[in-house]
Write a protein that holds these residues in place. Structure first.
Motif, short mmCIF file in Angstrom:
data_model
loop_
_atom_site.label_atom_id
_atom_site.label_comp_id
_atom_site.label_asym_id
_atom_site.label_seq_id
_atom_site.Cartn_x
_atom_site.Cartn_y
_atom_site.Cartn_z
N SER A 47 0.83 -1.13 -0.03
CA SER A 47 0.02 -0.19 0.04
C SER A 47 0.82 1.22 -0.16
O SER A 47 2.31 1.26 0.13
CB SER A 47 -0.94 -0.18 1.32
N THR A 48 0.24 2.42 -0.41
CA THR A 48 0.99 3.60 -0.31
C THR A 48 1.50 3.87 0.95
O THR A 48 2.69 4.46 1.44
CB THR A 48 -0.21 4.75 -0.75
N ILE A 51 4.69 2.12 1.88
CA ILE A 51 5.88 2.92 1.15
C ILE A 51 6.18 4.07 1.77
O ILE A 51 7.42 4.34 2.05
CB ILE A 51 5.38 3.13 -0.46
N VAL A 52 5.21 4.87 2.10
CA VAL A 52 5.53 6.18 2.92
C VAL A 52 6.26 5.78 4.38
O VAL A 52 7.22 6.38 4.81
CB VAL A 52 4.42 7.07 3.03
#
Length: 190
Positions: A47-48, A51-52
């Motif tokens: 998921s984003t 990643i963040v």
């Protein structure tokens, strides 16, 4: 001869074995976060948010790893000095904190990390507040419950519990050698 005259001066430096452990853990965590953040394993359901979060982990663990590496190659000399007069941590300031100005010594724990906290007289505490970055870190530590000058034993040859007991011993010896003068209470006015 008082008890304080029998205490030797101590010089505490970094432990090579502990710094190597911190460096290894930092490298491992940095690489793990980088593998997820940059999708080196070609995962399809990352998921984003992951990643963040892993990108932030790369920055934080990378900084900690660089700091451990720098300490490993640069610090061959002691950084904490304990004497009958006081304690000096060159990572905090170049000045010695006299035992006479220490009001209390506490051990503060956050999860598995233990830190020695020196509660100082308010006037002296301002001297060790330092620049803007140190003040921000001090406010953050105060919000977490560590209000005072922090002596971190992480990476040193002496663990936090031993450092705490040593500080208490030197502080008690100093207080018995130089007892505080009591100020008389003012008379009540009728």
């Amino acid at each position: 001869m008082s008890e304080s005259h029998n205490l030797p001066n101590l010089a505490i430096g970094y432990s090579l074995a502990r710094l190597l452990k911190v460096l290894g853990a930092g490298l491992l965590l940095t690489l793990l976060c980088a593998a997820i953040a940059f999708n080196w394993l070609h995962g399809k359901d990352i998921s984003t948010f992951q990643i963040v979060a892993c990108s932030v982990g790369v920055a934080l663990f990378g900084f900690a790893t660089c700091q451990a590496f720098w300490r490993l190659i640069s610090s061959r000399e002691p950084v904490v000095f304990i004497s009958r007069v006081g304690i000096r941590d060159t990572r905090v300031a170049d000045d010695t904190i006299a035992w006479r100005s220490v009001r209390d010594i506490l051990i503060w724990q956050l999860r598995t990390q233990k830190i020695v906290v020196l509660k100082l007289d308010p006037l002296l505490a301002e001297q060790f507040a330092g620049g803007m970055l140190k003040r921000v870190l001090s406010l953050m530590n105060k919000a977490l419950g560590a209000d005072g000058v922090i002596i971190n034993a992480g990476g040193l040859t002496m663990d936090a519990d031993t450092l705490f007991e040593t500080c208490k011993q030197y502080w008690a010896a100093s207080r018995s050698a130089y007892p505080r003068r009591s100020v008389p209470e003012p008379e009540p006015v009728n």
